[in-house]
Each structure stands twice: as structure tokens, then as C-alpha cells.
Design an enzyme around this catalytic site. Sequence first.
Site, mmCIF file in Angstrom:
data_model
loop_
_atom_site.group_PDB
_atom_site.id
_atom_site.type_symbol
_atom_site.label_atom_id
_atom_site.label_comp_id
_atom_site.label_asym_id
_atom_site.label_seq_id
_atom_site.Cartn_x
_atom_site.Cartn_y
_atom_site.Cartn_z
ATOM 1 C CB CYS A 119 -10.740 -2.966 0.101
ATOM 2 S SG CYS A 119 -10.144 -2.089 -1.362
ATOM 3 C CB CYS A 163 -8.349 -4.444 -3.964
ATOM 4 S SG CYS A 163 -7.246 -3.096 -3.495
ATOM 5 C CD GLU A 175 -1.731 4.558 4.686
ATOM 6 O OE1 GLU A 175 -1.288 5.418 5.477
ATOM 7 O OE2 GLU A 175 -2.418 3.585 5.056
ATOM 8 C CD GLU A 180 -5.249 -5.953 -1.710
ATOM 9 O OE1 GLU A 180 -4.751 -4.823 -1.519
ATOM 10 O OE2 GLU A 180 -6.062 -6.468 -0.935
ATOM 11 C CB CYS A 238 -5.306 -1.288 -1.736
ATOM 12 S SG CYS A 238 -6.614 -0.628 -0.709
ATOM 13 C CG ASN A 290 -0.460 -0.262 2.520
ATOM 14 O OD1 ASN A 290 0.599 -0.862 2.678
ATOM 15 N ND2 ASN A 290 -1.161 0.198 3.526
HETATM 16 N N1 THU Z 1 -5.361 -1.715 2.388
HETATM 17 C C1 THU Z 1 -4.778 -2.440 1.405
HETATM 18 O O1 THU Z 1 -3.635 -2.181 0.983
HETATM 19 N N2 THU Z 1 -5.474 -3.481 0.870
HETATM 20 C C2 THU Z 1 -6.736 -3.843 1.263
HETATM 21 O O2 THU Z 1 -7.319 -4.720 0.669
HETATM 22 C C3 THU Z 1 -7.351 -3.191 2.414
HETATM 23 C C4 THU Z 1 -6.680 -1.972 2.913
HETATM 24 C C5 THU Z 1 -4.625 -0.569 2.938
HETATM 25 C C6 THU Z 1 -5.205 0.754 2.590
HETATM 26 C C7 THU Z 1 -4.665 1.626 3.691
HETATM 27 O O3 THU Z 1 -3.356 2.087 3.314
HETATM 28 C C8 THU Z 1 -4.524 0.689 4.871
HETATM 29 O O4 THU Z 1 -4.616 -0.625 4.347
HETATM 30 C C9 THU Z 1 -5.602 0.879 5.929
HETATM 31 O O5 THU Z 1 -6.858 0.855 5.359
#
Ligand code: THU
Length: 144
Positions: free
Chosen positions: A97, A100, A50, A61, A59, A48
Site C-alpha cells: 500500500c 508501506c 490489525e 511490510e 500492514c 499484518n
Molecule cells: N495490508 C497489508 O498488510 N499490506 C498491504 O500492503 C496492504 C494491506 C493489510 C492491512 C489490513 O490488515 C488488511 O491487509 C486489509 O487491508
Amino acid sequence: MNEVLAQKRVALIAAARGAMDTAYAPYSGFHVGAALLFDDGAIITGANFENASYGLSLCAETVACSIAAHAGRRGGLLAVAVLGGKDGAVDAAISPCGRCRQVLNELAGLGRTDPLVLCVGANEVVEMPLSVLLPNAFGPANLA
Ligand code: THU
């Protein structure tokens, strides 16, 4: 189980774990790693990434799918491993999520595969096909 996946399953999970170490998650502190396995045995990872404008965060994925697309991948997606945790400490298994799931479905749909999603926790791996996580998905075939 698919032969390539059977051979690469352990490496796929290890790759997701390694990718998690490259997470840029200063706002949530939640580090996520993802690894994509293709039918030629290749593994492409992401973490991820941010953003100070929180809602723009990417994210793991989605990052992995973008890297795969940029590397010329158009389908052939066999499996996805994902794991994460606060400050990189993996506890419960996490699943992709909603956004994704749709991004993964695009890459999978190009090769008409239904990748197995491995949700990796500290003490378990929960496995299910993407079609179970995203039933009746809208995908590239709908626009053909
Ligand atoms: N996140 C992911 O990288 N993949 C997911 O499927 C769920 C959430 C990340 C997004 C954010 O940077 C952190 O997890 C908290 O939500």
C-alpha cells in the site's frame, strides 16, 4: 539479478508465506505476509497486525520494517516479497500500500538501494523496483 537475491529468491517468497500464518487480521480476514532480504543474506519477516480501532492496523511490510529497524538494520535492503489473501488463501498478487511504500523507502534510502518488490500471487510473481512503485519519493536524503 543481484547474486544474493538470486540465491535467496525462493527462500524469500517462502518466508513471506510463512509470515502470513502469523497475521492477526480478525477484522478484515485478509492475511498478509512480507519478507525483507538484506545484502548479507538475512531475511526479516512481518505480518499484518490489525486493531479494534481499524485505522490503526499495521500492514505486514510496516511490521517487517519495524522489526528490521529494531534489529539494527539501517539500509542494505535488496528485495521485498509480499503476498496475501482472504483467510490466507493467496490468489491475485498484491503490492504494498502507499504508506508501506513510504516506510520501505525510508529503510532503503538509508542504504541508498532500490529494492526489488516481489508481488506474489498464486500463479505469478510480479516484480518491480520500489522506485517504480514510489517515483520521486521523499526520503532521508532530502533532509541530509
Ligand atoms: N495490508 C497489508 O498488510 N499490506 C498491504 O500492503 C496492504 C494491506 C493489510 C492491512 C489490513 O490488515 C488488511 O491487509 C486489509 O487491508
